[in-house]
Scaffold this motif. Structure first.
Motif, PDB file in Angstrom:
ATOM      1  N   LYS A   1       0.826  -1.209   0.000  1.00  0.00           N
ATOM      2  CA  LYS A   1       0.000   0.000   0.000  1.00  0.00           C
ATOM      3  C   LYS A   1       0.859   1.259   0.000  1.00  0.00           C
ATOM      4  O   LYS A   1       1.973   1.273   0.555  1.00  0.00           O
TER       5      LYS A   1
ATOM      6  N   ALA B   1       3.205   4.981  -6.066  1.00  0.00           N
ATOM      7  CA  ALA B   1       2.985   4.227  -7.298  1.00  0.00           C
ATOM      8  C   ALA B   1       4.258   4.210  -8.154  1.00  0.00           C
ATOM      9  O   ALA B   1       4.472   3.273  -8.939  1.00  0.00           O
TER      10      ALA B   1
ATOM     11  N   THR C   1       6.391   1.068  -8.144  1.00  0.00           N
ATOM     12  CA  THR C   1       5.936  -0.161  -8.782  1.00  0.00           C
ATOM     13  C   THR C   1       6.964  -0.592  -9.825  1.00  0.00           C
ATOM     14  O   THR C   1       7.318   0.180 -10.720  1.00  0.00           O
TER      15      THR C   1
ATOM     16  N   THR D   1       3.791  -4.267  -6.812  1.00  0.00           N
ATOM     17  CA  THR D   1       2.846  -3.231  -7.191  1.00  0.00           C
ATOM     18  C   THR D   1       2.467  -2.417  -5.972  1.00  0.00           C
ATOM     19  O   THR D   1       2.147  -2.991  -4.916  1.00  0.00           O
TER      20      THR D   1
ATOM     21  N   SER E   1      -0.238  -0.110  -4.555  1.00  0.00           N
ATOM     22  CA  SER E   1      -1.611   0.276  -4.815  1.00  0.00           C
ATOM     23  C   SER E   1      -2.451   0.057  -3.557  1.00  0.00           C
ATOM     24  O   SER E   1      -2.173  -0.870  -2.783  1.00  0.00           O
ATOM     25  N   SER E   2      -3.452   0.871  -3.394  1.00  0.00           N
ATOM     26  CA  SER E   2      -4.345   0.708  -2.245  1.00  0.00           C
ATOM     27  C   SER E   2      -5.467  -0.273  -2.567  1.00  0.00           C
ATOM     28  O   SER E   2      -6.266  -0.609  -1.693  1.00  0.00           O
TER      29      SER E   2
END
Lengths: 126, 108
Positions: free
Chosen positions: A13, A89, A92, A123, A125-126
Motif C-alpha cells: 500500500k 505508485a 511499482t 505493485t 496500490s491501495s
C-alpha cells in the motif's frame, strides 16, 4: 551453479514499507570480492540500481533513493534484504537481486552483475 | 536522467554487424559492462571489463572503449539477439552504479 531468488509481498500500500529478501544458493554470500545488489525496473522502462551490500555490512545506495532505502545481510541464512519506505505508485517495478563484482586496480576499473534472480513484481496500490 | 546515454533503438539486418554505443564521462575511468534483456526475462551479462565474455556468451559479442564511449558489437547478428541492451558502469563520483537507458535492438 549460483542461484538467487527474490521473495516478498507482491502488493504494497502507498506510504508503507516494501520488504524483499534474496536467498542465495549454490554459493556463499560471505565470499570475498563480491557485493550483493538490488536493481529495479518499472514496467516498460529501464534498469535502476537501488543499492549494494558487502557481507561485512558495508552498503552503497543510489543517492536518489538513499533516504528511503535500507539493505541488510544475514550471513547465517545466506540472504540479503531490501526495505524501501514511504512507497508510492512510482515504486511499482520488477525488483531484481544480483551478485556484483568490482575490480579497482591501478590499471583497470570495472564492475559487473554476473548472476541475477528472476525478478519479482511489486505493485504499489491501495 | 542517466549519466550513461544510449540510443533508444537500433536495427540490423540478419547476419550483419551492429554496434550499440554508450556515452558517459565516467567511461574514461571505468569500463562498462553490458546486459542483454529479452522480454519478460532477467538481464543477462554479455560483456564486462575491457572485453571479457562469460562462458555462456557466444564470441560474436565483443566490447570496446574509446574516450567516453563504450561500444557493444555483435558480429553476424542472429534473430535470437533481438533484445534490449543496457550498459552499466559507475557514476562520475565513482561511488555509485549507473545503467544506461537501454537500446532496443531489432534484427530485420
Amino acid at each position: 551453479q549460483l542461484q538467487l531468488q527474490e521473495s516478498g509481498p507482491g502488493l504494497v500500500k502507498p506510504s508503507e514499507t516494501l520488504s524483499l529478501t534474496c536467498t542465495v544458493s549454490g554459493g556463499s554470500i560471505s565470499s570475498s570480492n563480491y557485493y550483493w545488489g538490488w536493481i529495479r525496473q518499472p514496467p516498460g522502462k529501464g534498469l535502476e540500481w537501488i543499492g549494494s551490500i558487502y557481507y561485512s555490512g558495508s552498503t552503497y545506495y543510489n543517492p536518489s533513493l538513499k533516504s528511503r532505502v535500507t539493505i541488510s545481510v544475514d550471513t547465517s541464512k545466506n540472504q540479503f534484504s531490501l526495505k524501501l519506505s514511504s512507497v508510492t505508485a512510482a515504486d511499482t517495478a520488477v525488483y531484481y537481486c544480483a551478485r556484483r563484482r568490482d575490480v579497482d586496480t591501478a590499471m583497470v576499473r570495472f564492475g559487473f552483475f554476473d548472476y541475477w534472480g528472476q525478478g519479482t513484481l511489486v505493485t504499489v496500490s491501495s | 536522467s542517466s549519466e550513461l546515454t544510449q540510443d533508444p533503438a537500433v536495427s540490423v539486418a540478419l547476419g550483419q554487424t551492429v554496434r550499440i554505443t554508450c556515452q558517459g564521462d565516467s567511461l574514461r575511468s571505468y569500463y562498462a559492462s553490458w546486459f542483454q534483456q529479452k522480454a519478460g526475462q532477467a538481464p543477462v551479462l554479455v560483456i564486462y571489463g575491457q572485453n571479457s565474455r562469460p562462458s555462456w556468451i557466444p564470441d560474436r559479442f565483443s566490447g570496446t572503449t574509446s574516450g567516453n564511449t563504450a561500444s557493444l558489437t555483435i558480429a553476424g547478428a542472429q534473430a535470437e539477439d533481438e533484445a534490449d541492451y543496457y550498459c552499466n558502469s559507475r557514476d562520475s563520483s565513482g561511488n555509485h552504479v549507473v545503467f544506461g537507458g537501454g537500446t532496443k535492438l531489432t534484427v530485420l
